[in-house]
Motif scaffolding. Structure first.
Motif, PDB file in Angstrom:
ATOM      1  N   LEU A 134       0.791  -1.222   0.000  1.00 27.63           N
ATOM      2  CA  LEU A 134       0.000   0.000   0.000  1.00 27.63           C
ATOM      3  C   LEU A 134       0.832   1.286   0.000  1.00 27.63           C
ATOM      4  CD1 LEU A 134      -2.807   1.279   0.091  1.00 27.63           C
ATOM      5  CD2 LEU A 134      -2.745   1.083   2.587  1.00 27.63           C
ATOM      6  N   PRO A 135       1.906   1.420   0.801  1.00 33.90           N
ATOM      7  CA  PRO A 135       2.641   2.703   0.804  1.00 33.90           C
ATOM      8  C   PRO A 135       3.230   3.088  -0.548  1.00 33.90           C
ATOM      9  CG  PRO A 135       3.212   1.400   2.730  1.00 33.90           C
ATOM     10  CD  PRO A 135       2.398   0.515   1.853  1.00 33.90           C
ATOM     11  N   HIS A 136       3.458   2.130  -1.422  1.00 34.67           N
ATOM     12  CA  HIS A 136       4.031   2.460  -2.730  1.00 34.67           C
ATOM     13  C   HIS A 136       3.114   3.372  -3.531  1.00 34.67           C
ATOM     14  CE1 HIS A 136       6.005   1.972  -6.624  1.00 34.67           C
ATOM     15  NE2 HIS A 136       4.818   1.659  -7.110  1.00 34.67           N
ATOM     16  N   PHE A 137       1.824   3.239  -3.346  1.00 32.83           N
ATOM     17  CA  PHE A 137       0.862   4.007  -4.130  1.00 32.83           C
ATOM     18  C   PHE A 137       0.595   5.400  -3.541  1.00 32.83           C
ATOM     19  CE2 PHE A 137      -0.024  -0.498  -4.766  1.00 32.83           C
ATOM     20  CZ  PHE A 137       0.007  -0.581  -6.151  1.00 32.83           C
ATOM     21  N   LEU A 138       1.239   5.723  -2.437  1.00 35.95           N
ATOM     22  CA  LEU A 138       1.141   7.066  -1.877  1.00 35.95           C
ATOM     23  C   LEU A 138       2.210   7.946  -2.497  1.00 35.95           C
ATOM     24  CD1 LEU A 138       0.679   6.194   1.922  1.00 35.95           C
ATOM     25  CD2 LEU A 138      -1.098   6.660   0.236  1.00 35.95           C
ATOM     26  N   SER A 139       1.865   9.177  -2.799  1.00 34.85           N
ATOM     27  CA  SER A 139       2.844  10.111  -3.341  1.00 34.85           C
ATOM     28  C   SER A 139       3.794  10.553  -2.238  1.00 34.85           C
ATOM     29  CB  SER A 139       2.142  11.325  -3.953  1.00 34.85           C
ATOM     30  OG  SER A 139       1.502  12.081  -2.947  1.00 34.85           O
ATOM     31  N   TRP A 140       4.934  11.098  -2.654  1.00 31.26           N
ATOM     32  CA  TRP A 140       5.898  11.566  -1.666  1.00 31.26           C
ATOM     33  C   TRP A 140       5.346  12.739  -0.863  1.00 31.26           C
ATOM     34  CZ3 TRP A 140       9.470   8.957   0.412  1.00 31.26           C
ATOM     35  CH2 TRP A 140      10.203   8.014  -0.306  1.00 31.26           C
ATOM     36  N   VAL A 141       4.430  13.491  -1.437  1.00 24.72           N
ATOM     37  CA  VAL A 141       3.815  14.587  -0.680  1.00 24.72           C
ATOM     38  C   VAL A 141       3.064  14.033   0.526  1.00 24.72           C
ATOM     39  CG1 VAL A 141       2.185  16.494  -0.795  1.00 24.72           C
ATOM     40  CG2 VAL A 141       3.642  15.995  -2.766  1.00 24.72           C
ATOM     41  N   VAL A 142       2.327  12.960   0.320  1.00 29.60           N
ATOM     42  CA  VAL A 142       1.587  12.343   1.426  1.00 29.60           C
ATOM     43  C   VAL A 142       2.548  11.721   2.430  1.00 29.60           C
ATOM     44  CG1 VAL A 142      -0.110  10.581   2.014  1.00 29.60           C
ATOM     45  CG2 VAL A 142      -0.397  11.931  -0.075  1.00 29.60           C
ATOM     46  N   VAL A 143       3.579  11.041   1.934  1.00 33.27           N
ATOM     47  CA  VAL A 143       4.543  10.393   2.840  1.00 33.27           C
ATOM     48  C   VAL A 143       5.258  11.424   3.705  1.00 33.27           C
ATOM     49  CG1 VAL A 143       6.648   9.012   2.924  1.00 33.27           C
ATOM     50  CG2 VAL A 143       4.847   8.433   1.295  1.00 33.27           C
ATOM     51  N   ILE A 144       5.708  12.524   3.084  1.00 31.80           N
ATOM     52  CA  ILE A 144       6.390  13.563   3.855  1.00 31.80           C
ATOM     53  C   ILE A 144       5.420  14.221   4.836  1.00 31.80           C
ATOM     54  CG2 ILE A 144       7.692  15.709   3.698  1.00 31.80           C
ATOM     55  CD1 ILE A 144       9.109  13.204   2.625  1.00 31.80           C
ATOM     56  N   GLY A 145       4.150  14.400   4.429  1.00 32.80           N
ATOM     57  CA  GLY A 145       3.159  14.955   5.343  1.00 32.80           C
ATOM     58  C   GLY A 145       2.958  14.081   6.566  1.00 32.80           C
ATOM     59  N   ILE A 146       2.887  12.760   6.366  1.00 30.77           N
ATOM     60  CA  ILE A 146       2.762  11.836   7.498  1.00 30.77           C
ATOM     61  C   ILE A 146       3.995  11.915   8.386  1.00 30.77           C
ATOM     62  CG2 ILE A 146       2.588   9.401   8.125  1.00 30.77           C
ATOM     63  CD1 ILE A 146       1.001   8.958   5.564  1.00 30.77           C
ATOM     64  N   CYS A 147       5.164  12.004   7.757  1.00 26.16           N
ATOM     65  CA  CYS A 147       6.418  12.078   8.509  1.00 26.16           C
ATOM     66  C   CYS A 147       6.469  13.353   9.356  1.00 26.16           C
ATOM     67  CB  CYS A 147       7.595  12.025   7.543  1.00 26.16           C
ATOM     68  SG  CYS A 147       9.216  12.045   8.331  1.00 26.16           S
ATOM     69  N   VAL A 148       5.999  14.459   8.794  1.00 30.07           N
ATOM     70  CA  VAL A 148       6.009  15.715   9.538  1.00 30.07           C
ATOM     71  C   VAL A 148       5.072  15.637  10.748  1.00 30.07           C
ATOM     72  CG1 VAL A 148       5.378  18.158   9.410  1.00 30.07           C
ATOM     73  CG2 VAL A 148       6.709  17.118   7.577  1.00 30.07           C
ATOM     74  N   VAL A 149       3.916  15.041  10.557  1.00 35.28           N
ATOM     75  CA  VAL A 149       2.963  14.905  11.665  1.00 35.28           C
ATOM     76  C   VAL A 149       3.560  14.083  12.799  1.00 35.28           C
ATOM     77  CG1 VAL A 149       0.735  13.926  12.329  1.00 35.28           C
ATOM     78  CG2 VAL A 149       0.947  15.210  10.197  1.00 35.28           C
ATOM     79  N   PHE A 150       4.340  13.052  12.474  1.00 34.48           N
ATOM     80  CA  PHE A 150       4.911  12.194  13.502  1.00 34.48           C
ATOM     81  C   PHE A 150       6.151  12.808  14.152  1.00 34.48           C
ATOM     82  CE2 PHE A 150       2.122   9.041  11.844  1.00 34.48           C
ATOM     83  CZ  PHE A 150       2.034   8.045  12.788  1.00 34.48           C
ATOM     84  N   LEU A 151       6.977  13.534  13.370  1.00 36.37           N
ATOM     85  CA  LEU A 151       8.306  13.918  13.843  1.00 36.37           C
ATOM     86  C   LEU A 151       8.464  15.391  14.184  1.00 36.37           C
ATOM     87  CD1 LEU A 151      10.525  11.845  11.374  1.00 36.37           C
ATOM     88  CD2 LEU A 151       9.784  11.233  13.681  1.00 36.37           C
ATOM     89  N   LYS A 152       7.466  16.221  14.007  1.00 37.60           N
ATOM     90  CA  LYS A 152       7.628  17.629  14.338  1.00 37.60           C
ATOM     91  C   LYS A 152       7.742  17.813  15.850  1.00 37.60           C
ATOM     92  CE  LYS A 152       2.647  18.570  14.276  1.00 37.60           C
ATOM     93  NZ  LYS A 152       1.572  19.399  13.669  1.00 37.60           N
ATOM     94  N   GLY A 153       8.070  19.040  16.262  1.00 36.68           N
ATOM     95  CA  GLY A 153       8.354  19.291  17.672  1.00 36.68           C
ATOM     96  C   GLY A 153       7.249  18.874  18.611  1.00 36.68           C
ATOM     97  N   ASP A 154       6.006  19.123  18.234  1.00 38.71           N
ATOM     98  CA  ASP A 154       4.863  18.705  19.052  1.00 38.71           C
ATOM     99  C   ASP A 154       4.122  17.546  18.401  1.00 38.71           C
ATOM    100  OD1 ASP A 154       4.037  20.185  16.904  1.00 38.71           O
ATOM    101  OD2 ASP A 154       2.481  21.304  17.983  1.00 38.71           O
ATOM    102  N   GLY A 155       4.861  16.729  17.663  1.00 38.02           N
ATOM    103  CA  GLY A 155       4.249  15.609  16.968  1.00 38.02           C
ATOM    104  C   GLY A 155       4.035  14.404  17.852  1.00 38.02           C
ATOM    105  N   LEU A 156       3.581  13.333  17.211  1.00 43.29           N
ATOM    106  CA  LEU A 156       3.199  12.132  17.947  1.00 43.29           C
ATOM    107  C   LEU A 156       4.393  11.494  18.656  1.00 43.29           C
ATOM    108  CD1 LEU A 156       1.015  10.032  18.648  1.00 43.29           C
ATOM    109  CD2 LEU A 156       1.577   8.862  16.504  1.00 43.29           C
ATOM    110  N   ILE A 157       5.539  11.398  17.978  1.00 43.49           N
ATOM    111  CA  ILE A 157       6.700  10.732  18.574  1.00 43.49           C
ATOM    112  C   ILE A 157       7.187  11.490  19.808  1.00 43.49           C
ATOM    113  CG2 ILE A 157       9.066   9.978  18.167  1.00 43.49           C
ATOM    114  CD1 ILE A 157       6.985   8.371  16.662  1.00 43.49           C
ATOM    115  N   ASN A 158       7.320  12.797  19.685  1.00 39.77           N
ATOM    116  CA  ASN A 158       7.788  13.585  20.832  1.00 39.77           C
ATOM    117  C   ASN A 158       6.787  13.573  21.983  1.00 39.77           C
ATOM    118  OD1 ASN A 158      10.393  14.560  20.124  1.00 39.77           O
ATOM    119  ND2 ASN A 158       9.464  15.926  18.632  1.00 39.77           N
ATOM    120  N   ASN A 159       5.497  13.586  21.659  1.00 37.14           N
ATOM    121  CA  ASN A 159       4.483  13.534  22.730  1.00 37.14           C
ATOM    122  C   ASN A 159       4.539  12.207  23.479  1.00 37.14           C
ATOM    123  OD1 ASN A 159       3.486  16.115  22.222  1.00 37.14           O
ATOM    124  ND2 ASN A 159       1.975  15.390  20.744  1.00 37.14           N
ATOM    125  N   LEU A 160       4.719  11.114  22.753  1.00 31.86           N
ATOM    126  CA  LEU A 160       4.784   9.804  23.410  1.00 31.86           C
ATOM    127  C   LEU A 160       6.038   9.668  24.264  1.00 31.86           C
ATOM    128  CD1 LEU A 160       3.515   7.427  20.560  1.00 31.86           C
ATOM    129  CD2 LEU A 160       2.267   8.233  22.566  1.00 31.86           C
TER     130      LEU A 160
END
Length: 319
Positions: A134-160
């Protein structure tokens, strides 16, 4: 004594060239030709026709003068490639990211294909295949958007990590040290499942009797993989590795461009983004064309050299 006349051999009528033989073969294989025609047109229009623009690498192109009116400068732009102090850093970033992807991202589809091949439940195997494809069919814009949501300063990874371990917020997206590992992990997540298709197809051609004979000899699963499965797909691995070396200077423009920011520019700027800044933003079209031609030449040399080594070691190679 009378000499007998020497009889000249008479050519058979069947050996005479037939003007319509080519048309007969085309008509006979018309359906195969129609199937391959879209792919042929794609390469002719989008791969070979743009090569005429490589002429810009040898002139000082100006949009106002055009290609014919622009002065000829020879190899001046190629000398600029090696004289530009920024090109060494950009070339180092490109090679580092490419070899990290070869070292870590290239083996993942092989391991994933081996694990899927060992599954006995076909239903579970198909579910896993669908999930990893499934991830192959996602564009890089979507992949980078998901990455930003997880890795930004107040993102999911930092909150956890703050809630569970009390760690401080980590600037994953602005710290240059995290840029290359994040890029490699993105490639693994997006393309690993799609890359398993070729290896699973190669594994499907392995004779099941080889495994039965190995079981009779007392070989366990790991022995079967090492002595039967891996040798069966070795030629496929070599061919894909040779093709991957041909694009060693192509790190992927979309992914890198979307990940770049002023904080990681020194670490993340590669040849593709460098050409974009020079050719599009600074309108230095001839220099950008020269860099592109340089990339293609290096890729061709690497493919030829890798193919030569593969044949020396007894593999089939690409050609």
């Amino acid at each position: 004594m009378n000499k007998q006349p020497v009889l000249q051999p008479v050519q058979s009528l069947n050996r005479r060239p037939q003007p319509n033989k080519l048309f007969r073969r085309i008509w006979k294989d018309r359906y195969l030709i129609l199937i391959g025609l879209p792919g042929l047109l794609y390469f002719l229009i989008y791969r070979y026709a743009p090569m005429a623009g490589l002429y810009m690498a040898f002139i000082d192109f100006s949009p106002f003068q055009g290609i014919r009116g622009s002065p000829w400068v020879g190899l001046m732009h190629f000398r600029r490639i090696f004289e530009d102090p920024e090109i060494l850093r950009v070339l180092w970033n490109t090679l580092t990211i490419s070899f990290l992807q070869i070292a870590f991202a290239f083996p993942v589809p092989i391991l994933l294909a081996l694990m899927l091949n060992e599954l006995r439940s076909q239903v579970y195997k198909r579910i896993i295949q669908s999930v990893v494809y499934l991830p192959h069919f996602l564009s890089w814009v979507v992949v980078i958007g998901i990455c930003v949501v997880f890795l930004k300063g107040d993102g999911l990874i930092n909150n956890l990590t703050q809630q569970w371990f009390g760690w401080d917020s980590v600037p994953y997206l602005t710290n240059p040290d995290y840029f290359k590992p994040i890029v490699v992990l993105q490639v693994i997540w997006k393309e690993a499942g799609w890359g398993t298709i070729i290896f699973l197809a190669a594994l499907a051609g392995v004779n099941p009797q080889l495994y039965e004979a190995a079981v009779m000899d007392g070989a366990n699963r790991f022995r079967q993989i090492w002595h039967i499965t891996l040798p069966a797909i070795r030629s496929t691995i070599v061919i894909l590795l040779i093709l991957r070396l041909g694009s060693v200077l192509d790190s992927g423009f979309e992914q890198i461009f979307l990940m770049l920011n002023p904080f990681n520019m020194d670490t993340g700027n590669v040849l593709d983004t460098y050409v974009f800044h020079k050719g599009i933003q600074q309108s230095d079209y001839s220099f950008a064309t020269a860099v592109g031609l340089f990339k293609g030449t290096v890729g061709l040399v690497l493919v030829v050299f890798a193919n030569f080594l593969a044949k020396r070691f007894g593999e089939e190679g690409v050609y």
